[in-house]
Design a protein around this motif. Structure first.
Motif, short mmCIF file in Angstrom:
data_model
loop_
_atom_site.label_atom_id
_atom_site.label_comp_id
_atom_site.label_asym_id
_atom_site.label_seq_id
_atom_site.Cartn_x
_atom_site.Cartn_y
_atom_site.Cartn_z
N ILE A 75 94.60 31.32 15.39
CA ILE A 75 95.68 31.65 16.31
C ILE A 75 96.28 32.99 15.93
O ILE A 75 96.11 33.47 14.81
N ASN A 76 96.97 33.61 16.86
CA ASN A 76 97.69 34.84 16.50
C ASN A 76 98.94 34.45 15.73
O ASN A 76 99.52 33.39 15.94
N LEU A 77 99.36 35.28 14.82
CA LEU A 77 100.51 34.96 13.98
C LEU A 77 101.78 35.68 14.45
O LEU A 77 102.69 35.91 13.66
N ALA A 78 101.84 36.00 15.72
CA ALA A 78 103.07 36.51 16.32
C ALA A 78 103.96 35.31 16.65
O ALA A 78 103.45 34.21 16.91
N PRO A 79 105.27 35.48 16.66
CA PRO A 79 106.15 34.34 16.91
C PRO A 79 106.33 33.98 18.37
O PRO A 79 106.84 32.91 18.69
N TRP A 80 105.89 34.80 19.31
CA TRP A 80 106.29 34.68 20.70
C TRP A 80 105.48 33.76 21.60
O TRP A 80 105.86 33.56 22.74
N ASN A 81 104.42 33.18 21.19
CA ASN A 81 103.72 32.22 22.07
C ASN A 81 103.83 30.80 21.49
O ASN A 81 102.92 30.00 21.57
N LYS A 82 105.03 30.54 20.97
CA LYS A 82 105.26 29.26 20.29
C LYS A 82 106.68 28.78 20.56
O LYS A 82 107.57 29.57 20.85
N ILE A 83 106.85 27.48 20.43
CA ILE A 83 108.18 26.88 20.46
C ILE A 83 108.32 26.11 19.15
O ILE A 83 107.38 25.43 18.72
N TYR A 84 109.46 26.30 18.49
CA TYR A 84 109.69 25.73 17.16
C TYR A 84 110.87 24.77 17.22
O TYR A 84 111.91 25.11 17.79
N LYS A 85 110.75 23.63 16.60
CA LYS A 85 111.91 22.75 16.47
C LYS A 85 112.92 23.48 15.59
O LYS A 85 112.58 23.98 14.52
N ARG A 86 114.13 23.58 16.05
CA ARG A 86 115.17 24.31 15.32
C ARG A 86 115.36 23.73 13.91
O ARG A 86 115.51 24.47 12.94
N ASP A 87 115.33 22.40 13.79
CA ASP A 87 115.49 21.76 12.48
C ASP A 87 114.41 22.20 11.50
O ASP A 87 114.65 22.29 10.30
N LEU A 88 113.19 22.44 11.98
CA LEU A 88 112.11 22.91 11.12
C LEU A 88 112.51 24.23 10.45
O LEU A 88 112.34 24.41 9.24
N ILE A 89 113.08 25.12 11.23
CA ILE A 89 113.47 26.44 10.73
C ILE A 89 114.71 26.34 9.84
O ILE A 89 114.74 26.89 8.74
N ILE A 90 115.72 25.61 10.29
CA ILE A 90 116.99 25.54 9.57
C ILE A 90 116.86 24.76 8.26
O ILE A 90 117.26 25.24 7.20
N LYS A 91 116.29 23.56 8.32
CA LYS A 91 116.21 22.72 7.12
C LYS A 91 115.32 23.31 6.03
O LYS A 91 115.53 23.08 4.85
N ASN A 92 114.32 24.09 6.44
CA ASN A 92 113.42 24.72 5.47
C ASN A 92 113.82 26.16 5.15
O ASN A 92 113.11 26.85 4.44
N ASN A 93 114.94 26.60 5.73
CA ASN A 93 115.46 27.95 5.52
C ASN A 93 114.38 29.01 5.73
O ASN A 93 114.19 29.92 4.91
N ILE A 94 113.66 28.89 6.83
CA ILE A 94 112.59 29.84 7.15
C ILE A 94 113.22 31.00 7.93
O ILE A 94 113.89 30.79 8.94
N ARG A 95 112.99 32.20 7.45
CA ARG A 95 113.55 33.38 8.09
C ARG A 95 112.50 34.48 8.09
O ARG A 95 111.53 34.45 7.33
N PHE A 96 112.72 35.47 8.93
CA PHE A 96 111.86 36.64 8.98
C PHE A 96 112.18 37.53 7.78
O PHE A 96 113.34 37.69 7.41
N VAL A 97 111.13 38.08 7.18
CA VAL A 97 111.33 39.05 6.11
C VAL A 97 111.93 40.30 6.75
O VAL A 97 111.46 40.76 7.78
N GLU A 98 112.99 40.82 6.16
CA GLU A 98 113.65 41.99 6.72
C GLU A 98 113.07 43.26 6.12
O GLU A 98 112.60 43.26 4.98
N ASP A 99 113.07 44.31 6.90
CA ASP A 99 112.56 45.62 6.47
C ASP A 99 111.09 45.57 6.07
O ASP A 99 110.68 46.17 5.08
N LEU A 100 110.31 44.83 6.84
CA LEU A 100 108.87 44.73 6.58
C LEU A 100 108.14 44.85 7.90
O LEU A 100 108.50 44.20 8.89
N LYS A 101 107.11 45.69 7.95
CA LYS A 101 106.26 45.76 9.13
C LYS A 101 105.43 44.47 9.16
O LYS A 101 105.03 43.98 8.12
#
Length: 188
Positions: free
Chosen positions: A148-174
């Motif tokens: 699969i492509n690893l871009a975030p835009w062709n996906k839907i994520y359960k909010r709890d998955l992101i929040i409970k696991n503290n998943i965030r985008f790396v800042e200042d990284l291409k």
């Protein structure tokens, strides 16, 4: 609380922004919130956004901070059961949110991935279809990372998955999206 929060980081996107926002406000699914984050645009981005009177739009204007920080800001503002990301030069088919939400709810999924297509300046279209696979996990199907492509835009994520696991985008990284998507896949 809405069913889906759609986060759109925006930087100097006046050429595509109206089509992007039109695709959001005209979705067949109505229980949505749109988090539009102006990342320091110097074009007519703000004027375009303010021309919309849809109450589901939550508009934020920040100084230019980059896409990773802007997407993380959107995550903090999201209240939906699910989160989607849409780039400001992209748009959704009008049934996209409804179909992705129904699949996630019906099968109790943390993440749903869909096909997409690319439109080129010359008007040609390239359909990108994902390989077929049943509901699974990364542990059961590690080849997902290459299938699969690893871009975030062709996906839907359960909010709890992101929040409970503290998943965030790396800042200042291409290519800040690759670690985010890989971690979501790992935890889903």
């Amino acid at each position: 609380m809405s069913d889906i929060s759609i986060i759109v980081p925006i930087y100097n996107a006046e050429k595509y922004l109206k089509e992007c926002i039109d695709s959001l406000v005209n979705q067949t699914k109505k229980e949505l919130e749109f988090i539009l984050v102006n990342d320091g645009s110097t074009d007519s981005t703000e004027k375009i956004i303010k021309s919309y009177k849809d109450k589901r739009i939550k508009y934020f204007k920040n100084k230019n901070q980059g896409i990773g920080k802007t997407r993380n800001f959107g995550i903090e503002k999201a209240t939906g059961k699910y989160i989607m990301f849409l780039d400001s030069d992209d748009y959704l088919e009008l049934t996209a949110c409804e179909e992705l939400y129904e699949k996630a709810e019906k099968d109790k999924l943390d993440l749903v991935i869909c096909d997409f297509y690319k439109l080129y300046e010359n008007g040609t279209r390239e359909d990108i279809s994902l390989p077929s696979f049943e509901n699974t996990t990364l542990k059961k199907k590690p080849e997902l990372l290459t299938d699969i492509n690893l871009a975030p835009w062709n996906k839907i994520y359960k909010r709890d998955l992101i929040i409970k696991n503290n998943i965030r985008f790396v800042e200042d990284l291409k290519y800040e999206d690759t670690p985010f998507v890989a971690e979501c896949l790992d935890r889903a």
